[in-house]
Enzyme design. Structure first.
Site, PDB file in Angstrom:
ATOM      1  N   PRO A 129     -39.171 -57.177  40.019  1.00 21.45           N
ATOM      2  CA  PRO A 129     -38.104 -57.421  40.955  1.00 21.45           C
ATOM      3  C   PRO A 129     -37.775 -58.662  41.497  1.00 21.45           C
ATOM      4  CG  PRO A 129     -40.037 -56.438  41.935  1.00 21.45           C
ATOM      5  CD  PRO A 129     -40.281 -56.522  40.446  1.00 21.45           C
ATOM      6  N   CYS A 130     -37.418 -59.682  40.613  1.00 23.67           N
ATOM      7  CA  CYS A 130     -37.142 -61.121  41.222  1.00 23.67           C
ATOM      8  C   CYS A 130     -36.184 -61.311  42.368  1.00 23.67           C
ATOM      9  CB  CYS A 130     -36.910 -62.109  39.955  1.00 23.67           C
ATOM     10  SG  CYS A 130     -35.240 -61.490  39.157  1.00 23.67           S
TER      11      CYS A 130
END
Length: 161
Positions: A129-130
């Protein structure tokens, strides 16, 4: 065997490419070949088929924000990038960290730009989850799939946690 599928999401089409059941590329696009090229997958996107991660993506959008964190991914890259991506997977849904906070947590407080580069090179968006990483001021900076998608994901997670 490499398979790809395009899933419908509230944020637009989302392609998942799996190899032997591991997610090797994912992003909001309707072009599996472009995603494979962006992710530097030799051999392309593979054949169209049902991917195992489809249920996790559907679960995420149905409110189980942890569903995607249970998916096994294969993210080739440098040792530093692997550490960044592992750290991103540890950020709880509904929370954010700055690039500097991630760098400091990795013991490299001066490496915020390198963390940003790792986020930009993340081949498996949503599963790593950047989108949970922000600029120092909390601004929604740089997201390969667009700031509108990043904002939508963060809002969804904030409302469901």
């Amino acid at each position: 065997m490499r398979l790809h599928d395009t899933l419908a999401t509230p944020d637009g089409p989302f392609v998942v490419i799996e190899e032997d059941g591991l997610v090797v590329a994912a992003g909001w696009t309707d072009d599996p070949a472009a995603l494979a090229a962006r992710s530097r997958l030799s051999g392309g996107q593979g054949s169209r088929g049902v991917v195992r991660a489809a249920d996790a993506v559907a679960g995420y959008y149905d409110g189980d924000t942890q569903a995607v964190s249970r998916v096994v991914v294969a993210t080739p890259g440098t040792a530093f990038r692997a550490r960044v991506w592992e750290a991103l997977r540890a950020i709880p849904a509904g929370e954010t960290r700055t690039y500097g906070q991630v760098a400091a947590a990795l013991g490299s407080p001066g490496a915020s730009r390198a963390v940003g580069a790792a986020c930009g090179a993340n081949p498996v968006a949503l599963f790593v989850p950047c989108h949970r990483v922000t600029g120092a001021s909390g601004a929604l900076t740089g997201f390969a799939w667009g700031v509108a998608v990043k904002r939508s994901l963060l809002a969804r997670e904030a409302s469901r946690g």
